[in-house]
Design a protein around this motif. Structure first.
Motif, PDB file in Angstrom:
ATOM      1  N   LEU A 153      10.453  47.135  43.017  1.00 51.53           N
ATOM      2  CA  LEU A 153       9.870  45.800  42.875  1.00 51.53           C
ATOM      3  C   LEU A 153      10.793  44.722  43.411  1.00 51.53           C
ATOM      4  CD1 LEU A 153       8.517  46.234  39.256  1.00 51.53           C
ATOM      5  CD2 LEU A 153       7.223  46.411  41.402  1.00 51.53           C
ATOM      6  N   GLY A 154      12.083  44.982  43.398  1.00 49.34           N
ATOM      7  CA  GLY A 154      13.008  43.971  43.884  1.00 49.34           C
ATOM      8  C   GLY A 154      14.450  44.337  43.609  1.00 49.34           C
ATOM      9  N   ARG A 155      15.316  43.421  44.048  1.00 49.40           N
ATOM     10  CA  ARG A 155      16.756  43.595  43.865  1.00 49.40           C
ATOM     11  C   ARG A 155      17.377  42.253  43.517  1.00 49.40           C
ATOM     12  NH1 ARG A 155      15.692  47.339  47.940  1.00 49.40           N
ATOM     13  NH2 ARG A 155      16.522  49.375  47.428  1.00 49.40           N
ATOM     14  N   GLN A 156      18.458  42.332  42.779  1.00 50.01           N
ATOM     15  CA  GLN A 156      19.256  41.146  42.489  1.00 50.01           C
ATOM     16  C   GLN A 156      20.695  41.464  42.850  1.00 50.01           C
ATOM     17  OE1 GLN A 156      19.530  39.931  38.375  1.00 50.01           O
ATOM     18  NE2 GLN A 156      20.722  38.110  38.874  1.00 50.01           N
ATOM     19  N   ARG A 157      21.290  40.563  43.633  1.00 48.74           N
ATOM     20  CA  ARG A 157      22.722  40.675  43.902  1.00 48.74           C
ATOM     21  C   ARG A 157      23.408  39.520  43.207  1.00 48.74           C
ATOM     22  NH1 ARG A 157      23.124  39.811  49.130  1.00 48.74           N
ATOM     23  NH2 ARG A 157      23.258  37.601  48.719  1.00 48.74           N
ATOM     24  N   VAL A 158      24.497  39.789  42.544  1.00 49.30           N
ATOM     25  CA  VAL A 158      25.344  38.744  41.991  1.00 49.30           C
ATOM     26  C   VAL A 158      26.671  38.823  42.728  1.00 49.30           C
ATOM     27  CG1 VAL A 158      26.571  37.898  39.956  1.00 49.30           C
ATOM     28  CG2 VAL A 158      24.243  38.799  39.717  1.00 49.30           C
ATOM     29  N   ARG A 159      27.092  37.682  43.261  1.00 50.75           N
ATOM     30  CA  ARG A 159      28.412  37.592  43.887  1.00 50.75           C
ATOM     31  C   ARG A 159      29.250  36.686  43.006  1.00 50.75           C
ATOM     32  NH1 ARG A 159      31.145  39.313  47.944  1.00 50.75           N
ATOM     33  NH2 ARG A 159      29.383  39.958  49.219  1.00 50.75           N
ATOM     34  N   LEU A 160      30.377  37.201  42.569  1.00 51.77           N
ATOM     35  CA  LEU A 160      31.302  36.459  41.725  1.00 51.77           C
ATOM     36  C   LEU A 160      32.405  35.911  42.623  1.00 51.77           C
ATOM     37  CD1 LEU A 160      31.738  35.700  38.783  1.00 51.77           C
ATOM     38  CD2 LEU A 160      33.035  37.815  38.508  1.00 51.77           C
ATOM     39  N   THR A 161      32.441  34.594  42.761  1.00 47.71           N
ATOM     40  CA  THR A 161      33.398  33.940  43.646  1.00 47.71           C
ATOM     41  C   THR A 161      34.598  33.436  42.837  1.00 47.71           C
ATOM     42  OG1 THR A 161      32.394  31.748  43.433  1.00 47.71           O
ATOM     43  CG2 THR A 161      31.487  33.196  45.147  1.00 47.71           C
ATOM     44  N   ALA A 162      35.501  32.737  43.522  1.00 48.38           N
ATOM     45  CA  ALA A 162      36.726  32.270  42.879  1.00 48.38           C
ATOM     46  C   ALA A 162      36.538  31.007  42.047  1.00 48.38           C
ATOM     47  CB  ALA A 162      37.804  32.020  43.930  1.00 48.38           C
ATOM     48  N   SER A 205      38.096  36.043  50.654  1.00 42.47           N
ATOM     49  CA  SER A 205      37.151  34.933  50.566  1.00 42.47           C
ATOM     50  C   SER A 205      35.819  35.316  49.925  1.00 42.47           C
ATOM     51  CB  SER A 205      36.893  34.367  51.966  1.00 42.47           C
ATOM     52  OG  SER A 205      36.314  35.368  52.777  1.00 42.47           O
ATOM     53  N   ALA A 206      35.505  36.597  49.864  1.00 43.10           N
ATOM     54  CA  ALA A 206      34.168  36.996  49.437  1.00 43.10           C
ATOM     55  C   ALA A 206      33.999  37.143  47.936  1.00 43.10           C
ATOM     56  CB  ALA A 206      33.781  38.311  50.110  1.00 43.10           C
ATOM     57  N   GLY A 207      35.040  37.458  47.209  1.00 43.44           N
ATOM     58  CA  GLY A 207      34.862  37.754  45.803  1.00 43.44           C
ATOM     59  C   GLY A 207      34.271  39.140  45.634  1.00 43.44           C
ATOM     60  N   ARG A 208      33.698  39.417  44.463  1.00 36.39           N
ATOM     61  CA  ARG A 208      33.093  40.726  44.170  1.00 36.39           C
ATOM     62  C   ARG A 208      31.591  40.576  44.063  1.00 36.39           C
ATOM     63  NH1 ARG A 208      35.457  41.693  38.742  1.00 36.39           N
ATOM     64  NH2 ARG A 208      33.988  43.396  38.689  1.00 36.39           N
ATOM     65  N   PHE A 209      30.876  41.679  44.293  1.00 41.28           N
ATOM     66  CA  PHE A 209      29.426  41.644  44.134  1.00 41.28           C
ATOM     67  C   PHE A 209      28.935  42.921  43.487  1.00 41.28           C
ATOM     68  CE2 PHE A 209      29.781  43.939  48.105  1.00 41.28           C
ATOM     69  CZ  PHE A 209      28.768  44.881  48.022  1.00 41.28           C
ATOM     70  N   ALA A 269      31.104  29.031  44.751  1.00 38.59           N
ATOM     71  CA  ALA A 269      29.762  29.552  44.482  1.00 38.59           C
ATOM     72  C   ALA A 269      28.703  28.642  45.084  1.00 38.59           C
ATOM     73  CB  ALA A 269      29.544  29.709  42.979  1.00 38.59           C
ATOM     74  N   ARG A 270      28.857  27.332  44.934  1.00 36.70           N
ATOM     75  CA  ARG A 270      27.889  26.385  45.505  1.00 36.70           C
ATOM     76  C   ARG A 270      27.857  26.499  47.025  1.00 36.70           C
ATOM     77  NH1 ARG A 270      23.729  25.030  43.838  1.00 36.70           N
ATOM     78  NH2 ARG A 270      23.142  25.728  45.844  1.00 36.70           N
ATOM     79  N   ALA A 271      29.041  26.594  47.644  1.00 38.62           N
ATOM     80  CA  ALA A 271      29.116  26.733  49.100  1.00 38.62           C
ATOM     81  C   ALA A 271      28.461  28.037  49.558  1.00 38.62           C
ATOM     82  CB  ALA A 271      30.565  26.660  49.569  1.00 38.62           C
TER      83      ALA A 271
END
Length: 178
Positions: free
Chosen positions: A77-86, A59-63, A91-93
């Motif tokens: 300064l910061g971090r960005q996570r990208v989660r790639l869903t199905a 259910s999680a996909g990859r990140f 993605a909206r949920a």
């Protein structure tokens, strides 16, 4: 740009380029670069972030996670996570779930106050105020990508500036284009 996570790593093209974090409000005008970080086994980028799913679950996909630092003194300064869903719907949920988790962080994490930007849904100011310690101010935002509609970006910006919402909104607008 070095991307942390489990293999296969997400392509760096899904992330905001580290050089684009070099703004007066984020880096004080200093140059910025992505730094190699150890993958700590989880997806969470801030204590108010509720994305703790491990990579490759059904259910999680990859990140992947990119960490950006100041070139002059090495300050993160910061971090960005990208989660790639199905799918775009997933993605909206996921973006809605993460935004709700950030908004309710103060009820789970002691000494944390969260304020949502009234003009921009999905953008939050997070203030940690442990007794006897200086306040720690951070900015969290979450958005679905327009260029890759199955991708969700969560950004954490470590900044004391009063322009945090504007800086975060700008970085998220760049993320949405990916």
């Amino acid at each position: 740009m070095p991307v942390a996570g489990t293999r296969p790593l997400l392509p760096s093209s899904l992330f905001v380029a580290a050089s684009q974090w070099a703004t007066p409000g984020v880096s004080g005008g200093d140059g910025t670069h992505a730094v190699t970080t150890d993958f700590e086994g989880g997806a969470q980028i801030h204590e108010c972030d509720v994305d703790t799913a491990m990579d490759m679950t059904s259910s999680a996909g990859r990140f992947g996670i990119v960490t950006v630092a100041d070139e002059v003194d090495g300050t993160i300064l910061g971090r960005q996570r990208v989660r790639l869903t199905a799918s775009a719907g997933a993605a909206r949920a996921e973006a809605d779930r993460i935004a709700h988790g950030i908004a309710t962080c103060g009820s789970r994490v002691p000494h944390v106050t969260v304020t949502q930007d009234p003009a921009h849904p999905g953008l939050f100011k997070v203030v940690g105020a442990e007794p006897g310690a200086p306040k720690a101010v951070g900015w969290l935002g979450v958005s679905v990508h327009e260029g890759t509609p199955a991708a969700v970006s969560t950004l954490y910006l470590r900044s004391q500036t009063s322009q945090g919402y504007a800086e975060l909104d700008w970085l998220l607008s760049l993320a949405r284009q990916k």
